[in-house]
Design an enzyme around this catalytic site. Structure first.
Site, PDB file in Angstrom:
ATOM      1  N   GLY A   1       5.448   8.467   8.184  1.00 43.33           N
ATOM      2  CA  GLY A   1       4.490   7.463   8.639  1.00 43.33           C
ATOM      3  C   GLY A   1       5.121   6.447   9.570  1.00 43.33           C
ATOM      4  O   GLY A   1       4.536   6.077  10.594  1.00 43.33           O
TER       5      GLY A   1
ATOM      6  N   GLU B   1      -1.242   5.706   4.985  1.00 45.12           N
ATOM      7  CA  GLU B   1      -1.007   5.491   3.571  1.00 45.12           C
ATOM      8  C   GLU B   1       0.295   6.193   3.262  1.00 45.12           C
ATOM      9  O   GLU B   1       0.381   7.419   3.319  1.00 45.12           O
ATOM     10  CB  GLU B   1      -2.149   6.081   2.750  1.00 45.12           C
ATOM     11  CG  GLU B   1      -2.121   5.577   1.332  1.00 45.12           C
ATOM     12  CD  GLU B   1      -2.666   6.580   0.365  1.00 45.12           C
ATOM     13  OE1 GLU B   1      -1.847   7.330  -0.198  1.00 45.12           O
ATOM     14  OE2 GLU B   1      -3.885   6.625   0.185  1.00 45.12           O
TER      15      GLU B   1
ATOM     16  N   CYS C   1       0.632   9.527  -4.685  1.00 50.31           N
ATOM     17  CA  CYS C   1       1.171   8.322  -4.029  1.00 50.31           C
ATOM     18  C   CYS C   1       1.030   7.122  -4.946  1.00 50.31           C
ATOM     19  O   CYS C   1       1.665   6.098  -4.736  1.00 50.31           O
ATOM     20  CB  CYS C   1       0.490   8.070  -2.691  1.00 50.31           C
ATOM     21  SG  CYS C   1      -1.287   8.108  -2.803  1.00 50.31           S
TER      22      CYS C   1
END
Lengths: 461, 461
Positions: free
Chosen positions: B246, B265, B302
């Protein structure tokens, strides 16, 4: 209300640094009274740390309490009276009338946020109750609301010394949402900044706010600003200014261990499209209005119309002739500071030198006094605009480029090629607008505001 | 519904590249049928260009039309029947039951956005009418509404092969808002990705959407993803996955000539705080529930609780003993792929080696079959947690660290030191919560969701 030239750090004044500078009157390049002290890295650290500590208290203040604080700031700004107007006018070269209306706007912004706080729904509170017997899994009770992030660094602009500066829109919104602020005062109006800092401190004291809720540091150098951006206790940045400055802050903020959001309003060239029927019907009117918009505040508006697109037809020549006449009658006027004046002159010189790409067709009156700048009107073709990227760059000041397209297709190609801008403006009759939905669809993707039959410098923020 | 292994580009299938890969069953490390073709840069360019062209049409579709499209995608996913469930289960090692409930969730997300589209108020339309006689300046008529940005690049995650993948939440929200999508299929479940791509194409055809509204490209290498992020026609990114991936995308997007927003996320360690009265009253219950939460989906959530904070008192030892017992009884289970399994093992090895900072106190059952991972429970002190930053890093898989604080002050210091996480969880009685408002205030600033008396892996998205 005597100026001290010092930094305002959580309710105390401080001048630890050795680097100093003075305010300058751009109308005659004279130095103004009071020596200002650039903040040291330690002073910035103190301001950010105190802001962080104050956050623990300030974030718990009710909407009503914060509203009282914002209203009190507005009142204290008004209480500065003519001292503020005079210093601000002297530091910026902007007339007192402009300063008085900008003060009203600044107070209006603070009072608007106070009203929003009293009303309260901005927190967007949602209670999504549980559904224990939902299949296949029970649904939990979920509650949501907006919460303040923490201390915010605010960078004011030179061209709105009140409305986008120490107690400007960014400060008002940060304080309203529960975030203490550390403001980097703009070196172009340090006395104005200190006066407004005094007003905020008074308001904070009167409404019982923690001292760290507000700090203001001076700094003509990049280091002071970067120390704010990189400080771990600073959780967001509000910036108004040049693309170069804004992008430097954006890039720095993204390299932090914890990247933070940068809300920035940067340079923009604000294209204007004058459509055929409007040009035919209102040529003289638009030529005059457009000139006024280009030179308003000596062209130092982020919404200044720097590109004017026209479809080549039998009315263009007359319109250009009228516009040339208006530009030539514009008096030279003070620009905000030496740096802005010389950047503007360099920009003009660059365009003038690029004769193959663009032509100077009108120049306003000149003056060698202070940092006075002259109005400039250039002309080019849509073809040249598409080929020469530099023609889309902002040249901050009273200048604009007329871009004449040979065909509708060329006009659309030029619009498609454009990058993002704050605004785009259309002058058109009902018919014009109907005939240009394709153009409108392109512009919608490029700009934040689409203005119809009005001037971008008057856009409502 | 035969898999082709090819890229889906605006309604056509394409395999220009030479690099291929296969799906792998992580339960036994066996290769699955069908060879998949990594997209070339030209294929990515084709997908982005077609998405940009489709945007001109798709952005004008009404809410009702887009709702029909989203509902049709949900229907077509269901129509894939057991083929989807079986392939998905084979590619991920996740049981069929989990796949069936994730399919329901995925369809639910699409249908939720369809409902929002039919209702329509999400565009936040505002008409702020003119006040021509306002002083000192007339107020213009101002109209505002949300508009789609353009083509969106979507990066799905490996751990939710349906709900956060080709037709997952990011895709649903982008399509709902009027943005075509270019999806980078996750190489961990390429067959699942192709099946879902088929479903979306069918739905697009049935509801008369432009072909470029959807493309899906395969790519096990970084190049394919970066080609999407850097493409000038891509105007935003949706990403679900690791912090490393990310942040690489976030940083790349910021270096573009036109930086674009990256909605990501990423990794999170999701601290859990078990407060004293809750520990006393519900020790056995929480020990069991927490273990289940840590090993759910082989720990590949997550929102997996990777840090468990406890105040040292007379009940901690018993709680730890129960938790150890539960961890030791956990069967080894397949992790999603070889890379995730070996990263997890390396993470465990690193912790085990750092004996001075953290102690392994329980290990679940082991298996050498496929990519099966074992549950691990570590223990350390709050002091050690504060000193050793690596203890806060996510180790994606079925492991957690119990952190025992000698005092309330130490617990607060540990909480203050933490960086941001998706969630934080509190187990506490009414009394516990009242006694820990200071802790709650710290956590509010650190996490997006604060969960009370429930497990973070069950959090409602």
């Amino acid at each position: 209300m005597k100026l001290t030239g010092k930094n305002y750090i959580a309710g105390t004044i401080s001048s630890e640094g050795k680097t100093t500078f003075k305010g300058v009157n751009p109308s005659d390049a004279s130095e103004l009274p009071t020596t200002f002290y650039e903040a040291t890295i330690e002073e910035v650290n103190e301001a950010a740390t105190k802001a962080h500590e104050a956050f623990a208290i300030y974030r718990k203040k009710s909407g009503k309490e914060k509203a009282l604080f914002l209203d009190a700031i507005a009142d204290e700004i008004l209480n500065l009276g003519d001292t503020l107007i005079e210093r601000c006018s002297a530091e910026t070269g902007l007339p007192a009338g402009r300063m008085i209306s900008e003060r009203a706007r600044t107070m209006g912004q603070l009072q608007l946020f106070a009203t929003v706080l009293r009303e309260g729904s901005w927190v967007d509170a949602r209670i999504d109750t549980a559904i224990p017997d939902r299949q296949p899994l029970p649904k939990q009770d979920i509650r949501y609301m907006q919460k303040p992030l923490g201390a915010v660094g605010v960078f004011g602009s030179s061209n709105f010394p009140l409305a986008f500066s120490v107690a400007g829109g960014d400060s008002a919104s940060a304080l309203a949402s529960g975030c203490p602020i550390v403001v980097k005062g703009h070196p172009s109006h340090p006395g104005t900044s200190e006066l407004v800092a005094m007003a905020i401190n008074k308001a904070a004291e009167k409404t019982n706010m923690p001292k760290g809720v507000f700090s203001m540091v001076h700094g003509a150098s990049v280091e002071v600003g970067m120390a704010i951006v990189m400080h771990p206790h600073i959780k967001a940045i509000g910036f108004t200014g040049s693309t170069r400055g804004g992008m430097a802050i954006f890039n720095a903020a993204n390299t932090r261990e914890e990247p933070i959001p940068v809300y920035s309003e940067m340079g923009s060239t604000n294209p204007v499209f004058i459509l055929p029927e409007a040009l035919k019907e209102r040529s003289e009117d638009i030529a005059k209005g457009l000139t006024n918009s280009v030179v308003l505040g000596t062209g130092q508006f982020c919404t200044n119309p720097g590109l004017v697109f026209l479809n080549k037809d039998e009315n263009v020549a007359a319109f250009q002739k009228q516009t040339v006449k208006h530009f030539e009658s514009v008096d030279a006027a003070a620009m905000l500071n030496k740096g802005i004046k010389s950047a503007f002159d360099n920009g003009i010189e660059y365009l003038v030198k690029n004769k193959d790409s663009v032509t100077l067709i009108a120049k306003g009156k000149t003056s060698s006094e202070g940092f006075k700048g002259s109005a400039h009107l250039f002309e080019t073709t849509a073809k040249s605009f598409i080929e020469n990227h530099f023609l889309e760059e902002e040249n901050f000041g009273p200048s604009t480029i007329s871009i004449i397209a040979d065909s509708k297709e060329e006009l659309l190609a030029a619009a498609k090629k454009m990058k993002g801008h704050l605004t785009a403006t259309l002058f058109g009759t009902e018919n014009d607008l109907k005939n240009n939905t394709d153009l409108i669809e392109i512009l919608e993707q490029k700009v934040g505001r689409l203005i119809v039959n009005d001037y971008p410098t008057g856009v409502e923020v």
